[in-house]
Scaffold this motif. Structure first.
Motif, PDB file in Angstrom:
ATOM      1  N   ILE A 159     -41.390   1.633  46.927  1.00  0.00           N
ATOM      2  CA  ILE A 159     -40.202   2.666  46.528  1.00  0.00           C
ATOM      3  C   ILE A 159     -38.802   2.109  46.646  1.00  0.00           C
ATOM      4  CG2 ILE A 159     -38.388   4.953  47.204  1.00  0.00           C
ATOM      5  CD1 ILE A 159     -40.447   5.902  48.603  1.00  0.00           C
ATOM      6  N   GLY A 160     -39.030   1.089  47.268  1.00  0.00           N
ATOM      7  CA  GLY A 160     -37.583   0.199  46.856  1.00  0.00           C
ATOM      8  C   GLY A 160     -37.680  -1.020  45.889  1.00  0.00           C
ATOM      9  N   VAL A 161     -38.503  -1.011  45.780  1.00  0.00           N
ATOM     10  CA  VAL A 161     -38.682  -2.222  44.585  1.00  0.00           C
ATOM     11  C   VAL A 161     -38.379  -1.686  43.131  1.00  0.00           C
ATOM     12  CG1 VAL A 161     -40.102  -3.418  42.572  1.00  0.00           C
ATOM     13  CG2 VAL A 161     -40.073  -3.884  45.979  1.00  0.00           C
ATOM     14  N   LEU A 162     -39.076  -0.395  42.556  1.00  0.00           N
ATOM     15  CA  LEU A 162     -38.651   0.486  42.400  1.00  0.00           C
ATOM     16  C   LEU A 162     -37.306   0.226  41.463  1.00  0.00           C
ATOM     17  CD1 LEU A 162     -41.882   2.673  41.580  1.00  0.00           C
ATOM     18  CD2 LEU A 162     -41.175   1.063  40.173  1.00  0.00           C
ATOM     19  N   TYR A 163     -36.190   1.209  43.098  1.00  0.00           N
ATOM     20  CA  TYR A 163     -35.390   2.011  42.724  1.00  0.00           C
ATOM     21  C   TYR A 163     -34.371   0.753  42.493  1.00  0.00           C
ATOM     22  CZ  TYR A 163     -31.376   4.901  44.181  1.00  0.00           C
ATOM     23  OH  TYR A 163     -30.632   5.621  44.131  1.00  0.00           O
ATOM     24  N   GLY A 164     -34.485  -0.616  42.904  1.00  0.00           N
ATOM     25  CA  GLY A 164     -33.821  -1.488  43.560  1.00  0.00           C
ATOM     26  C   GLY A 164     -33.916  -2.167  42.268  1.00  0.00           C
ATOM     27  N   SER A 165     -35.120  -2.505  41.157  1.00  0.00           N
ATOM     28  CA  SER A 165     -34.981  -2.629  39.597  1.00  0.00           C
ATOM     29  C   SER A 165     -33.846  -2.089  38.806  1.00  0.00           C
ATOM     30  CB  SER A 165     -36.999  -2.780  39.595  1.00  0.00           C
ATOM     31  OG  SER A 165     -37.317  -3.201  40.577  1.00  0.00           O
ATOM     32  N   ILE A 166     -34.917  -0.683  39.006  1.00  0.00           N
ATOM     33  CA  ILE A 166     -34.049  -0.034  38.335  1.00  0.00           C
ATOM     34  C   ILE A 166     -31.969  -0.486  38.103  1.00  0.00           C
ATOM     35  CG2 ILE A 166     -33.259   2.381  36.943  1.00  0.00           C
ATOM     36  CD1 ILE A 166     -36.544   2.469  37.748  1.00  0.00           C
ATOM     37  N   SER A 167     -31.549  -0.017  39.756  1.00  0.00           N
ATOM     38  CA  SER A 167     -30.754  -0.008  39.531  1.00  0.00           C
ATOM     39  C   SER A 167     -29.887  -1.826  39.138  1.00  0.00           C
ATOM     40  CB  SER A 167     -30.646  -0.307  40.835  1.00  0.00           C
ATOM     41  OG  SER A 167     -28.461   0.257  41.400  1.00  0.00           O
ATOM     42  N   GLY A 168     -30.510  -2.594  39.561  1.00  0.00           N
ATOM     43  CA  GLY A 168     -29.905  -3.491  39.286  1.00  0.00           C
ATOM     44  C   GLY A 168     -30.274  -4.361  37.233  1.00  0.00           C
ATOM     45  N   TYR A 169     -31.422  -4.080  36.802  1.00  0.00           N
ATOM     46  CA  TYR A 169     -31.591  -4.303  35.571  1.00  0.00           C
ATOM     47  C   TYR A 169     -30.572  -3.796  34.860  1.00  0.00           C
ATOM     48  CZ  TYR A 169     -33.578  -5.038  30.844  1.00  0.00           C
ATOM     49  OH  TYR A 169     -34.228  -5.729  29.643  1.00  0.00           O
ATOM     50  N   ALA A 236     -34.076  -1.903  48.489  1.00  0.00           N
ATOM     51  CA  ALA A 236     -33.750  -1.424  47.293  1.00  0.00           C
ATOM     52  C   ALA A 236     -32.801  -2.731  47.357  1.00  0.00           C
ATOM     53  CB  ALA A 236     -33.410  -0.209  47.416  1.00  0.00           C
ATOM     54  N   ARG A 237     -31.515  -2.694  47.979  1.00  0.00           N
ATOM     55  CA  ARG A 237     -30.326  -3.419  48.097  1.00  0.00           C
ATOM     56  C   ARG A 237     -30.985  -4.408  48.112  1.00  0.00           C
ATOM     57  NH1 ARG A 237     -26.430  -1.366  52.705  1.00  0.00           N
ATOM     58  NH2 ARG A 237     -25.139   0.029  51.537  1.00  0.00           N
ATOM     59  N   LEU A 238     -31.797  -5.605  48.409  1.00  0.00           N
ATOM     60  CA  LEU A 238     -32.349  -6.758  48.522  1.00  0.00           C
ATOM     61  C   LEU A 238     -32.892  -7.252  47.420  1.00  0.00           C
ATOM     62  CD1 LEU A 238     -32.173  -9.064  49.870  1.00  0.00           C
ATOM     63  CD2 LEU A 238     -34.654  -8.725  50.738  1.00  0.00           C
ATOM     64  N   VAL A 239     -33.722  -6.057  46.610  1.00  0.00           N
ATOM     65  CA  VAL A 239     -34.607  -6.141  45.554  1.00  0.00           C
ATOM     66  C   VAL A 239     -33.246  -6.438  44.064  1.00  0.00           C
ATOM     67  CG1 VAL A 239     -35.817  -5.179  43.194  1.00  0.00           C
ATOM     68  CG2 VAL A 239     -36.428  -5.435  45.991  1.00  0.00           C
ATOM     69  N   ARG A 240     -32.188  -5.280  44.454  1.00  0.00           N
ATOM     70  CA  ARG A 240     -31.012  -5.674  43.707  1.00  0.00           C
ATOM     71  C   ARG A 240     -30.183  -6.631  43.417  1.00  0.00           C
ATOM     72  NH1 ARG A 240     -25.748  -4.240  44.861  1.00  0.00           N
ATOM     73  NH2 ARG A 240     -24.305  -3.552  43.096  1.00  0.00           N
ATOM     74  N   GLY A 241     -29.652  -7.249  44.533  1.00  0.00           N
ATOM     75  CA  GLY A 241     -29.130  -8.953  44.404  1.00  0.00           C
ATOM     76  C   GLY A 241     -30.000  -9.374  43.677  1.00  0.00           C
ATOM     77  N   GLN A 242     -31.051  -9.881  43.827  1.00  0.00           N
ATOM     78  CA  GLN A 242     -31.850 -10.750  43.638  1.00  0.00           C
ATOM     79  C   GLN A 242     -31.719 -10.592  41.787  1.00  0.00           C
ATOM     80  OE1 GLN A 242     -33.676 -12.894  44.925  1.00  0.00           O
ATOM     81  NE2 GLN A 242     -32.989 -13.485  46.491  1.00  0.00           N
ATOM     82  N   ILE A 243     -32.480  -9.126  41.789  1.00  0.00           N
ATOM     83  CA  ILE A 243     -31.994  -8.952  39.999  1.00  0.00           C
ATOM     84  C   ILE A 243     -30.857  -9.402  39.073  1.00  0.00           C
ATOM     85  CG2 ILE A 243     -32.661  -7.014  38.022  1.00  0.00           C
ATOM     86  CD1 ILE A 243     -34.538  -5.774  39.621  1.00  0.00           C
ATOM     87  N   LEU A 244     -29.849  -8.762  40.085  1.00  0.00           N
ATOM     88  CA  LEU A 244     -28.670  -8.733  39.182  1.00  0.00           C
ATOM     89  C   LEU A 244     -28.141 -10.300  39.162  1.00  0.00           C
ATOM     90  CD1 LEU A 244     -25.622  -7.242  41.466  1.00  0.00           C
ATOM     91  CD2 LEU A 244     -26.390  -6.332  39.291  1.00  0.00           C
ATOM     92  N   THR A 245     -29.203 -10.932  39.978  1.00  0.00           N
ATOM     93  CA  THR A 245     -28.038 -12.520  39.958  1.00  0.00           C
ATOM     94  C   THR A 245     -29.854 -13.070  38.295  1.00  0.00           C
ATOM     95  OG1 THR A 245     -27.965 -13.288  41.695  1.00  0.00           O
ATOM     96  CG2 THR A 245     -29.014 -15.088  40.123  1.00  0.00           C
ATOM     97  N   ILE A 246     -30.838 -12.872  38.473  1.00  0.00           N
ATOM     98  CA  ILE A 246     -32.078 -13.221  37.278  1.00  0.00           C
ATOM     99  C   ILE A 246     -32.243 -12.756  35.867  1.00  0.00           C
ATOM    100  CG2 ILE A 246     -34.774 -12.747  36.661  1.00  0.00           C
ATOM    101  CD1 ILE A 246     -34.762 -12.958  40.537  1.00  0.00           C
ATOM    102  N   LYS A 247     -31.149 -11.672  36.052  1.00  0.00           N
ATOM    103  CA  LYS A 247     -31.053 -11.394  34.768  1.00  0.00           C
ATOM    104  C   LYS A 247     -30.190 -12.021  33.472  1.00  0.00           C
ATOM    105  CE  LYS A 247     -27.648  -7.283  35.074  1.00  0.00           C
ATOM    106  NZ  LYS A 247     -26.876  -5.852  35.343  1.00  0.00           N
TER     107      LYS A 247
END
Length: 359
Positions: A159-169, A236-247
């Motif tokens: 749940i956390g990876v899916l939710y955070g990925s969509i939010s951050g991307y 979800a918060r952690l994955v979102r923060g990573q994706i905001l940088t990586i994208k």
């Protein structure tokens, strides 16, 4: 013709000459040796991380401890002739004198049976107040706690990876709305949710019609649902923060220009670059879930009797702590051992896979 005394004095050879250039056979300088030391075998990110993990003695020791615990909960039920709910009996008759026995102690009936030539499997950790083998109950309690921890980690991971990925991307309004939902869920008290869900599920679910649910109990089902509803927000918060940088990297822009869909970009280009953070967080989520389950079982909101849990065993042993202290030592020691092993393993994974900590 004079002999050449030094290699540097040797005349330059013609490009069409077969003469060997002796300068190619000179000894390497110290600087060239250092350059050779810097060069190493090309390995993948995961393989390099595993190498560094295996060099960490605390992480390796934690892996060994966890493997031994897993082997124990898998092998012991097939070796010990008792079950977690079986009351000790001799010749098919219940042994009322077998309650609250110390480790490796036999009851009067068992001693008489042994004197007649019979064989009785020893009670390694004694028996409980109802005359059930305590070692088997601790083993099954460990199995329940580990199952809850691993299951909770899987729920949080998915749940956390899916939710955070969509939010951050996607960012923008999508990120704003999804993160406010996370803030609302994060503010809900998990203990109150467990109690409410336990009461609601008792009324909604008819466990008599489902033998599997009857063994697990509504409290454990509500615990799984709470993990699925509440504990994924940190991931979800952690994955979102990573994706905001990586994208913001160029290869993500190149994938967009080439016409790749958003799902493929997230799956193939973004998530593999933050997999280290995901692995570390999932490993650290397991001891947190185990401790939460043990705490809830300790206050009576865990598994349903007679199924044991490390928390419920510790709660049952609390009443006779002054007379039978060993009953509290065994489940408490396993809780501490499992939690410490997963925490040390999580720290080792962080040191091995986090690029910011690499030297």
């Amino acid at each position: 013709m004079d002999k050449v005394k030094n290699i540097d004095e040797m005349p330059k050879k013609s490009p069409l000459s077969l003469q060997i250039d002796l300068k190619k056979f000179e000894k390497a300088t110290e600087e060239e040796k250092k350059q050779q030391d810097v060069m190493s075998e090309s390995v993948s990110f995961f393989r390099d991380g595993m190498r560094k993990l295996m060099r960490n003695p605390l992480a390796v020791g934690s892996i060994i401890v966890l493997l031994l615990i897993v082997a124990m909960i898998l092998i012991v039920p097939h070796v010990v002739p008792y079950s977690y709910s079986q009351i000790i009996s001799v010749n098919g008759k219940r042994d009322k004198t077998a309650s609250n026995m110390a480790p490796f102690q036999y009851s009067d009936k068992e001693q008489a049976y042994i004197a007649e030539g019979g064989k009785v499997f020893p009670h390694i950790m004694g028996t409980d107040e109802m005359g059930r083998d305590y070692f088997v109950r601790v083993v099954y309690g460990t199995r329940v706690s580990l199952t809850v921890g691993v299951f909770a980690a899987i729920i949080v991971l998915i749940i956390g990876v899916l939710y955070g990925s969509i939010s951050g991307y996607f960012g923008g309004k999508t990120d704003l709305i999804m993160m406010r939902i996370v803030d609302i869920i994060y503010s809900l008290p998990d203990m109150l949710m467990v109690v409410l869900l336990s009461v609601v599920l008792r009324e909604v679910l008819n466990v008599d019609q489902f033998p599997a649910l009857q063994k697990i109990g509504t409290n454990m089902i509500s615990l799984f649902i709470v993990f699925g509803l509440l504990y994924w927000t940190g991931m979800a918060r952690l994955v979102r923060g990573q994706i905001l940088t990586i994208k913001q990297n160029e290869y993500v822009l190149a994938a967009k220009v080439s016409g790749a869909k958003s799902g493929r970009i997230i799956r193939k280009h973004i998530l593999p670059n933050c997999i280290s953070v995901i692995i570390i967080s999932a490993a650290l989520q397991i001891p947190s879930a185990i401790f939460t389950e043990s705490f809830l079982s300790f206050i009576g909101l865990g598994v349903q009797a007679p199924m044991p849990s490390l928390g419920s065993l510790a709660n049952a042993a609390r009443a006779g702590i002054s007379v039978y202290p060993y009953k509290l030592i065994f489940p408490s020691l396993l809780i501490c051992l499992i939690t410490l092993a997963f925490n040390l393993l999580g720290d080792g994974l962080r040191d091995a896979f986090d690029p910011r900590l690499r030297r």
